[in-house]
Design a protein around this motif. Structure first.
Motif, PDB file in Angstrom:
ATOM      1  N   VAL A 247       0.391  14.267  -0.053  1.00  0.00           N
ATOM      2  CA  VAL A 247      -0.332  14.530   1.190  1.00  0.00           C
ATOM      3  C   VAL A 247      -1.831  14.613   0.909  1.00  0.00           C
ATOM      4  N   HIS A 248      -2.189  15.356  -0.141  1.00  0.00           N
ATOM      5  CA  HIS A 248      -3.608  15.456  -0.499  1.00  0.00           C
ATOM      6  C   HIS A 248      -4.173  14.085  -0.868  1.00  0.00           C
ATOM      7  N   LEU A 249      -3.376  13.281  -1.583  1.00  0.00           N
ATOM      8  CA  LEU A 249      -3.854  11.977  -2.020  1.00  0.00           C
ATOM      9  C   LEU A 249      -4.112  11.057  -0.830  1.00  0.00           C
ATOM     10  N   ALA A 250      -3.203  11.074   0.138  1.00  0.00           N
ATOM     11  CA  ALA A 250      -3.402  10.230   1.326  1.00  0.00           C
ATOM     12  C   ALA A 250      -4.677  10.623   2.065  1.00  0.00           C
TER      13      ALA A 250
ATOM     14  N   SER B  51      -3.172   3.125  -1.326  1.00  0.00           N
ATOM     15  CA  SER B  51      -3.122   3.298  -2.774  1.00  0.00           C
ATOM     16  C   SER B  51      -2.392   2.139  -3.435  1.00  0.00           C
ATOM     17  N   ARG B  52      -2.528   2.047  -4.740  1.00  0.00           N
ATOM     18  CA  ARG B  52      -1.838   1.001  -5.501  1.00  0.00           C
ATOM     19  C   ARG B  52      -0.324   1.145  -5.356  1.00  0.00           C
ATOM     20  N   THR B  53       0.157   2.388  -5.236  1.00  0.00           N
ATOM     21  CA  THR B  53       1.592   2.613  -5.062  1.00  0.00           C
ATOM     22  C   THR B  53       2.124   1.874  -3.844  1.00  0.00           C
ATOM     23  N   VAL B  54       1.395   1.943  -2.746  1.00  0.00           N
ATOM     24  CA  VAL B  54       1.823   1.265  -1.516  1.00  0.00           C
ATOM     25  C   VAL B  54       1.863  -0.245  -1.728  1.00  0.00           C
ATOM     26  N   VAL B  55       0.822  -0.784  -2.344  1.00  0.00           N
ATOM     27  CA  VAL B  55       0.763  -2.236  -2.581  1.00  0.00           C
ATOM     28  C   VAL B  55       1.967  -2.686  -3.406  1.00  0.00           C
ATOM     29  N   ASP B  56       2.286  -1.951  -4.454  1.00  0.00           N
ATOM     30  CA  ASP B  56       3.413  -2.326  -5.315  1.00  0.00           C
ATOM     31  C   ASP B  56       4.743  -2.280  -4.570  1.00  0.00           C
TER      32      ASP B  56
ATOM     33  N   ARG C  74     -10.244  -3.005  -3.643  1.00  0.00           N
ATOM     34  CA  ARG C  74     -11.458  -2.205  -3.471  1.00  0.00           C
ATOM     35  C   ARG C  74     -11.839  -1.461  -4.754  1.00  0.00           C
ATOM     36  N   GLY C  75     -11.160  -1.796  -5.857  1.00  0.00           N
ATOM     37  CA  GLY C  75     -11.522  -1.224  -7.140  1.00  0.00           C
ATOM     38  C   GLY C  75     -10.984   0.185  -7.359  1.00  0.00           C
ATOM     39  N   GLU C  76     -11.431   0.800  -8.469  1.00  0.00           N
ATOM     40  CA  GLU C  76     -10.974   2.133  -8.830  1.00  0.00           C
ATOM     41  C   GLU C  76     -11.968   3.186  -8.345  1.00  0.00           C
ATOM     42  N   HIS C  77     -11.421   4.328  -7.948  1.00  0.00           N
ATOM     43  CA  HIS C  77     -12.243   5.396  -7.381  1.00  0.00           C
ATOM     44  C   HIS C  77     -11.803   6.747  -7.925  1.00  0.00           C
TER      45      HIS C  77
ATOM     46  N   TRP D 147      -8.268   6.048  -9.350  1.00  0.00           N
ATOM     47  CA  TRP D 147      -7.212   5.581  -8.433  1.00  0.00           C
ATOM     48  C   TRP D 147      -7.603   4.230  -7.862  1.00  0.00           C
ATOM     49  N   HIS D 148      -6.697   3.258  -8.025  1.00  0.00           N
ATOM     50  CA  HIS D 148      -6.943   1.895  -7.558  1.00  0.00           C
ATOM     51  C   HIS D 148      -6.601   1.817  -6.069  1.00  0.00           C
TER      52      HIS D 148
END
Length: 446
Positions: free
Chosen positions: A392-395, A410-415, A427-430, A439-440
């Motif tokens: 939740v915090h990450l979103a 997040s990269r998790t969603v893309v995968d 959008r690169g890493e942040h 985080w990608h």
């Protein structure tokens, strides 16, 4: 909020009334003696974690919970009549007698451990088995008991937590460190503590809690389980080990937890109790699940509210809410809560969450409202109607990185959506505030 069972009252030998609750219908009678937080037993219905713990105990037993004299539902104490551990044990007997229970398993928690130990030592015929959770034999450190709290620290701590006022509740970091960052829980903790006992009663309870029961341990002859949180800062694990070493035949289990309160951490204390008393342990229904979390935020909401004025801005928010609700219903999302100028929603599939985010953005754009949206998939924890957890915090942090009108994931969603017709722009890493590492992130393409 859970339903509160019928409140009953038992009369003690000295004429006080002890309020108690009975839950569950299992073949085993289990009576819980607990204090230290000064919460009334009927407050469990207000707190999902506590109620889940109670429900778990009641799933295999006929569970009896009562307020010690002076606390919550029970009769108040006079200023010149502080309670004793012997009276607390007598309160438990009064409740058992009121129900016609000849013998019960006894669960002692926190200060209630002292009365549970005394009850088992002086009335072994009434105690089928004893379970001690985060207990001690002597609260104050002495030359021959190094596990206690130094007297000056105990006095300072005692005064800091029972003094009424907005700064009350300073015991939370040591009682339930896993909940310190939960502002709503901390507020409830203070309210429930102040409501359960007056400052004078709290002081009297703490005086009784300093009773040294070491002399009675060698006389205990009932099956005993001692459970203790390994990283407990309030009542260190040495206290639990001492009890197990000095109670004949006691079994000791050290739990991977720092919480003193048995129902706030992740340790399966109710499962340990069930297995010891019944020989089996049923898996507790999990409050954790995998979900895709969506956070949205209206761009420039403060400036818009100022420019439009209260009435027009309220109307704009109502338009926003209706448009968002339509898209959530369309894509199977569940609205968790509105955040004032955005929403928190969850989905059981990442592709539908991303599709919903895009549809929300387009629908709101037609109303002249720009939003930024963040989406991440991970494990969340249900807390009543709310959700919590790192996902939740990450979103929310992903959403904060999005530009106006952008859906960022997040990269998790893309995968997880590989093979779908969704397209993403790297959008690169942040760095995300409060979260370790890089985080990608990816923007949803056209």
């Amino acid at each position: 909020m859970a339903d509160v069972p019928e409140i009953r009252y038992a009369s003690t030998t000295d004429g006080l009334h002890i309020g108690y609750l009975v839950e569950g219908s299992g073949p085993l009678t289990l009576i819980e003696l607990t204090n230290g937080t000064n919460f009334s037993v009927d407050a469990a219905a207000e707190q999902p974690r506590w109620q889940a713990y109670v429900d778990r105990l009641a799933s295999f037993s006929r569970l009896i919970r009562f307020d010690l004299r002076g606390i919550g539902l029970s009769d108040p104490l006079g200023s010149s009549d502080p309670p004793t551990v012997e009276q607390w044990a007598g309160d438990a007997l009064a409740v058992l007698d009121d129900l016609g229970v000849e013998q019960a398993a006894v669960l002692g928690v926190h200060f209630g451990v002292l009365a549970a130990l005394l009850l088992a030592a002086t009335h072994p015929e009434r105690v089928q088995a004893l379970v001690v959770v985060n207990g001690y034999a002597c609260l104050t450190r002495t030359d021959d008991y190094p596990y206690g709290v130094p007297a000056y620290v105990l006095e300072r701590f005692r005064e800091s937590i029972i003094e009424p006022g907005p700064t009350g509740g300073d015991d939370l970091p040591v009682m339930a460190p896993s909940m310190v960052s939960d502002a709503s829980f901390a507020a409830w903790w203070r309210r429930a503590g102040h409501r359960g006992a007056s400052p004078a009663t709290a002081r009297a309870v703490w005086r009784a809690a300093a009773t040294d029961v070491r002399p009675i341990l060698g006389g205990l002859r009932v099956p005993t389980l001692v459970l203790h949180a390994r990283d407990n800062r309030f009542c260190r694990a040495g206290n639990g080990r001492y009890l197990a070493e000095h109670i004949d035949g006691a079994r000791y289990v050290e739990l991977d937890s720092a919480d003193h309160v048995p129902w706030t951490g992740n340790a399966d204390i109710a499962g340990e109790v069930e297995e010891f008393l019944t020989g089996t342990r049923h898996m507790a229904p999990s409050d954790r699940l995998l979900a895709t979390v969506l956070f949205s935020d209206i761009v420039g909401s403060t400036e818009q509210a100022t420019a439009l004025g209260d009435r027009a801005w309220t109307a704009r928010l109502e338009q926003h809410d209706r448009a968002v609700d339509r898209q959530l219903a369309r894509f199977g999302g569940r609205l968790v809560k509105r955040t004032g100028d955005g929403v928190l929603a969850i989905f059981d599939g990442p592709a539908r969450a991303v599709q919903c985010a895009v549809a929300m953005r387009e629908a709101l754009r037609q109303l002249g409202i720009d939003v930024r949206v963040g989406v991440h998939t991970g494990e969340i924890e249900r807390r009543g109607d709310d959700v919590a957890g790192i996902a939740v915090h990450l979103a929310q942090r992903v959403q904060a990185k999005a530009d106006a009108g952008e859906v960022l994931v997040s990269r998790t969603v893309v995968d997880l959506v590989v093979g779908s017709d969704l397209h993403f722009v790297d959008r690169g890493e942040h760095e995300l505030k409060g979260l370790p590492g890089q985080w990608h992130l990816f923007a949803v393409g056209a």
